[in-house]
Enzyme design. Structure first.
Site, PDB file in Angstrom:
ATOM      1  N   ARG A 227     -62.326  58.164 -20.850  1.00 30.96           N
ATOM      2  CA  ARG A 227     -62.564  57.245 -21.758  1.00 30.96           C
ATOM      3  C   ARG A 227     -63.348  56.209 -21.152  1.00 30.96           C
ATOM      4  NH1 ARG A 227     -62.091  60.224 -25.233  1.00 30.96           N
ATOM      5  NH2 ARG A 227     -60.662  59.836 -27.107  1.00 30.96           N
ATOM      6  N   GLU A 256     -69.559  51.892 -26.926  1.00 33.95           N
ATOM      7  CA  GLU A 256     -70.108  53.124 -27.437  1.00 33.95           C
ATOM      8  C   GLU A 256     -70.614  52.693 -28.950  1.00 33.95           C
ATOM      9  OE1 GLU A 256     -67.722  56.605 -27.289  1.00 33.95           O
ATOM     10  OE2 GLU A 256     -67.425  56.282 -24.758  1.00 33.95           O
ATOM     11  N   HIS A 275     -70.969  60.934 -25.754  1.00 30.17           N
ATOM     12  CA  HIS A 275     -69.266  61.353 -26.000  1.00 30.17           C
ATOM     13  C   HIS A 275     -69.300  62.478 -27.036  1.00 30.17           C
ATOM     14  CE1 HIS A 275     -65.347  59.374 -26.847  1.00 30.17           C
ATOM     15  NE2 HIS A 275     -65.112  60.631 -26.570  1.00 30.17           N
TER      16      HIS A 275
END
Ligand code: NDP
Length: 309
Positions: A227, A256, A275
């Site tokens: 993360r 993000e 991601h």
């Protein structure tokens, strides 16, 4: 608890079409696709989701997260409202393992600069001593759960010297030495690749910051598939600018999508993926299998698998 209807939240469309998951489950339970930010949860017993909405607290018995990381969910409030939370840990090992192998090969075999040159129509071979092979390079995997094990498998197949770090320090097949978090600096010191595969919790927030980058080799590559906030991103930019480490492959970020003005976009030796390290066409099937399995457990009055809260 009886689950006779499940809502699939639109938020899963970040990863796969919600209809795919609905169709994979309709033979065992009533399934509807909803927008949980707007629609009422009242008709449903459970929700399968990527996002968290406060309405889940009053609306459902059970939330299933399509991700392994559940750092966005408020554990204490869920407990208070007696809402069960399960995650999708266990399904991402192969996909993320192969993505990490791809990152490492891109750096070693100089595919990263080749792709960048291709976009400029430039014929630009690497200098003679720029490319290397992965065999015998040391790879330190921080976190040896589902993701870590998937990465161990690929790194071992590529002949890397694999070491690791995990909370328990317990040994693992394919990992030459396993350290505890107290020995993180020793583990990363001689490693060409440092791969992060830990959950985001208080102890792992900014696990990698200025001191850790200083402890690494100046040609080391940091890989983050965990993360974003596991890495202190400002400290990473400073370390890259000062040549304190050699480069990074990043799938996850503190914000993000990664903002357009982030300096990370501009480094030659930074590989960015949005991601998606765990993406695979089987993603929805794997989630459906977990939900099915847990429906069987619920029917039998058994503990749910991957229960977080
Ligand atoms: P697991 O729970 O299976 O494994 C977590 C591992 O991290 C365990 O080995 C655990 O140690 C270790 N760990 C926990 N805290 C620390 C610490 N402080 N220092 C070192 N090691 C620690 O999780 P998964 O492998 O399924 O997923 C890990 C995370 O990866 C998820 O929480 C998610 O955030 C992220 N993820 C990202 C994806 C992507 O697309 N980029 C896809 C899937 C997950 P021990 O074994 O001793 O308990």
């Amino acid at each position: 608890m009886e689950i006779s209807s499940i809502a699939v939240d639109e938020s899963v469309s970040t990863v796969f079409p919600p209809e795919q998951l609905r169709d994979a489950l309709v033979d065992i339970v009533d399934v509807m696709i909803i927008d949980a930010g707007v629609d009422s949860l009242e008709p449903y017993d459970a929700v399968v989701t990527m996002a968290y909405h406060d309405s889940y607290l009053e609306g459902v018995y059970w939330i299933h997260s399509i991700q392994a990381g559940v750092d966005r969910f408020p554990f204490d409030e869920l407990r208070e409202h007696e809402v069960i939370l399960t995650n999708s840990s266990g399904i991402h090992g192969s996909a993320v393992g192969e993505t990490v192998a791809g990152y490492m090969l891109s750096f070693a075999r100089r595919l990263l600069p080749a792709v960048k040159s291709q976009t400029q129509r430039e014929w630009s071979p690497p200098t003679w001593d720029d490319a290397y092979t992965l065999a015998d390079e040391r790879c330190c995997i921080v976190g040896l759960g589902t993701l870590g094990r998937g990465i161990v498998k690929q790194a071992s197949a590529l002949g890397l010297d694999v070491i690791g770090v995990r909370r328990s320090g317990e040994s693992l097949n394919g990992v030459r030495t396993v350290y505890t978090p107290d020995d993180l600096h020793t583990a990363i010191r001689e490693s060409k690749f440092v791969v992060l595969a830990v959950p985001l919790v208080d102890e792992t927030h900014h696990l990698m910051s200025t001191e850790e980058f200083a402890a690494m080799r100046d040609d080391a590559i940091l890989i983050n598939v965990a993360r974003g906030p596991v890495v202190d991103q400002d400290a990473l930019v400073d370390a890259l600018e000062a040549g304190i480490i050699g480069g990074a492959a990043l799938d996850v970020f503190e914000a993000e999508p990664l903002p357009k003005d982030s300096p990370l976009w501009d480094f030659e030796e930074v590989l960015i993926t949005p991601h998606c390290a765990g993406f695979t066409e089987d993603y929805y099937r794997n989630v459906a299998d977990l939900v099915r399995e847990n429906l069987v457990h619920i029917d039998a009055g058994e503990e749910l698998i991957n229960k977080i809260v």
